[in-house]
Design a protein around this motif. Structure first.
Motif, PDB file in Angstrom:
ATOM      1  N   GLU A   1       0.851  -1.184   0.000  1.00  0.00           N
ATOM      2  CA  GLU A   1       0.000   0.000   0.000  1.00  0.00           C
ATOM      3  C   GLU A   1       0.890   1.238   0.000  1.00  0.00           C
ATOM      4  O   GLU A   1       2.040   1.186   0.428  1.00  0.00           O
ATOM      5  N   ILE A   2       0.342   2.322  -0.511  1.00  0.00           N
ATOM      6  CA  ILE A   2       1.030   3.603  -0.458  1.00  0.00           C
ATOM      7  C   ILE A   2       0.435   4.378   0.718  1.00  0.00           C
ATOM      8  O   ILE A   2      -0.779   4.598   0.775  1.00  0.00           O
ATOM      9  N   ILE A   3       1.278   4.766   1.664  1.00  0.00           N
ATOM     10  CA  ILE A   3       0.826   5.458   2.862  1.00  0.00           C
ATOM     11  C   ILE A   3       1.209   6.931   2.755  1.00  0.00           C
ATOM     12  O   ILE A   3       2.365   7.260   2.468  1.00  0.00           O
ATOM     13  N   GLY A   4       0.253   7.815   2.975  1.00  0.00           N
ATOM     14  CA  GLY A   4       0.500   9.247   2.925  1.00  0.00           C
ATOM     15  C   GLY A   4       0.702   9.814   4.319  1.00  0.00           C
ATOM     16  O   GLY A   4      -0.049   9.485   5.244  1.00  0.00           O
ATOM     17  N   LEU A   5       1.721  10.655   4.478  1.00  0.00           N
ATOM     18  CA  LEU A   5       1.993  11.323   5.746  1.00  0.00           C
ATOM     19  C   LEU A   5       1.789  12.817   5.536  1.00  0.00           C
ATOM     20  O   LEU A   5       2.491  13.443   4.732  1.00  0.00           O
ATOM     21  N   VAL A   6       0.821  13.401   6.233  1.00  0.00           N
ATOM     22  CA  VAL A   6       0.494  14.816   6.042  1.00  0.00           C
ATOM     23  C   VAL A   6       0.465  15.530   7.384  1.00  0.00           C
ATOM     24  O   VAL A   6       0.288  14.924   8.438  1.00  0.00           O
ATOM     25  N   GLY A   7       0.636  16.837   7.316  1.00  0.00           N
ATOM     26  CA  GLY A   7       0.602  17.663   8.512  1.00  0.00           C
ATOM     27  C   GLY A   7       1.123  19.045   8.181  1.00  0.00           C
ATOM     28  O   GLY A   7       1.828  19.232   7.183  1.00  0.00           O
ATOM     29  N   PRO A   8       0.790  20.044   8.999  1.00  0.00           N
ATOM     30  CA  PRO A   8       1.281  21.399   8.759  1.00  0.00           C
ATOM     31  C   PRO A   8       2.791  21.473   8.953  1.00  0.00           C
ATOM     32  O   PRO A   8       3.417  20.529   9.454  1.00  0.00           O
ATOM     33  N   ASN A   9       3.392  22.588   8.547  1.00  0.00           N
ATOM     34  CA  ASN A   9       4.817  22.786   8.783  1.00  0.00           C
ATOM     35  C   ASN A   9       5.126  22.641  10.265  1.00  0.00           C
ATOM     36  O   ASN A   9       4.391  23.134  11.120  1.00  0.00           O
ATOM     37  N   GLY A  10       6.224  21.944  10.571  1.00  0.00           N
ATOM     38  CA  GLY A  10       6.586  21.724  11.960  1.00  0.00           C
ATOM     39  C   GLY A  10       5.887  20.562  12.613  1.00  0.00           C
ATOM     40  O   GLY A  10       6.012  20.358  13.826  1.00  0.00           O
ATOM     41  N   ALA A  11       5.167  19.767  11.808  1.00  0.00           N
ATOM     42  CA  ALA A  11       4.438  18.623  12.372  1.00  0.00           C
ATOM     43  C   ALA A  11       5.364  17.505  12.819  1.00  0.00           C
ATOM     44  O   ALA A  11       4.990  16.678  13.653  1.00  0.00           O
ATOM     45  N   GLY A  12       6.572  17.445  12.246  1.00  0.00           N
ATOM     46  CA  GLY A  12       7.515  16.392  12.608  1.00  0.00           C
ATOM     47  C   GLY A  12       7.672  15.319  11.544  1.00  0.00           C
ATOM     48  O   GLY A  12       8.305  14.288  11.794  1.00  0.00           O
ATOM     49  N   LYS A  13       7.147  15.561  10.354  1.00  0.00           N
ATOM     50  CA  LYS A  13       7.170  14.537   9.300  1.00  0.00           C
ATOM     51  C   LYS A  13       8.602  14.185   8.882  1.00  0.00           C
ATOM     52  O   LYS A  13       8.972  13.008   8.833  1.00  0.00           O
ATOM     53  N   SER A  14       9.408  15.200   8.581  1.00  0.00           N
ATOM     54  CA  SER A  14      10.782  14.945   8.149  1.00  0.00           C
ATOM     55  C   SER A  14      11.614  14.332   9.271  1.00  0.00           C
ATOM     56  O   SER A  14      12.434  13.440   9.026  1.00  0.00           O
ATOM     57  N   THR A  15      11.380  14.786  10.496  1.00  0.00           N
ATOM     58  CA  THR A  15      12.088  14.207  11.634  1.00  0.00           C
ATOM     59  C   THR A  15      11.752  12.734  11.789  1.00  0.00           C
ATOM     60  O   THR A  15      12.636  11.895  12.014  1.00  0.00           O
TER      61      THR A  15
END
Length: 237
Positions: free
Chosen positions: A29-43
């Protein structure tokens, strides 16, 4: 195949970038990770990829510690060597990861990502869209169990973005876990089977896309973006 993350936390001084993040990611499956800037996605991506150490929590791949090379990370800004050609990047990866008889598979990736005519071009001469495709292709050469793509559509023109969306959808495999982060919710809706919504390091939602869209309609929202804004505005709405 599955990857389990349990109570993962990461601090930067007084900032809690990841706050007891718990989730289970599965293959095919392809999982999407979303959130506003500073949400911690890249971390989060960098911790899973092994570039950052968490302050607490566990990450397990099929119940075991994640081995070196099991995760491939494609950053928002492609990290290629500007003076190496596209083909030389494949060769470099094959040497770094001790991959034998890689040439035929590399050629297949060139054809699949429409990079054949760029085979001998220097990476520094490529557009951002081309660099993104090279990054994904050389990552796939490693046969990673987990593929993380951080904002792969950022800065792409509409045609390049649509083409890359099609390529990513074809990456679904019983032996590969694929995550994509993006601020473009229309894109996430188009390519993802499941969505994770983060804010301030906290996982607010972890649901199938079909369930998210059904709730969006039930609550009277016109778009996924409206639903996302509601969830991130009030927490777990």
């Amino acid at each position: 195949m599955y990857l389990e993350i349990e109570k993962l936390s990461k601090e930067y001084g007084d900032l809690l970038a990841i706050d007891h993040f718990t989730s289970r990611w599965e293959d095919h499956e392809i999982i999407g990770l979303v959130g506003p800037n500073g949400a911690g996605k890249s971390t989060l991506f960098k911790i899973v990829a092994g570039f950052l150490e968490p302050h607490q929590g566990n990450i397990r791949l099929n119940g075991e510690n994640v081995s070196l090379g099991a995760v491939a990370y494609v950053p928002e800004f492609p990290d290629l060597f500007p003076v190496l050609s596209v083909w030389e990047h494949f060769k470099f990866i094959s040497l770094a990861y001790k991959i034998n008889h890689w040439e035929q598979e590399a050629q297949e990736y060139l054809e699949a990502f429409q990079l054949t005519d760029k085979k001998n071009s220097l990476a520094g001469e490529l557009s951002k869209g081309m660099k993104q495709k090279v990054m994904i292709a050389i990552s796939l050469l490693r046969k990673p169990s987990v593929l993380l793509m951080d904002e792969p559509f950022s800065g792409l023109d509409p045609l390049s973005s649509r083409e890359l969306q099609h390529r990513i959808q074809r990456l679904k495999s019983p032996n590969r876990i694929v995550l994509v982060s993006s601020h473009n919710l229309n894109t996430i809706q188009s390519i993802c089977d499941r969505v994770l919504i983060m804010k301030h390091g906290v996982l607010l939602r972890d649901q199938k896309m079909s369930a998210i869209l059904n709730e969006t309609r039930q609550k009277g929202f016109e778009t996924l973006e409206d639903f996302f804004l509601e969830v991130t505005r009030f927490g777990n709405s």
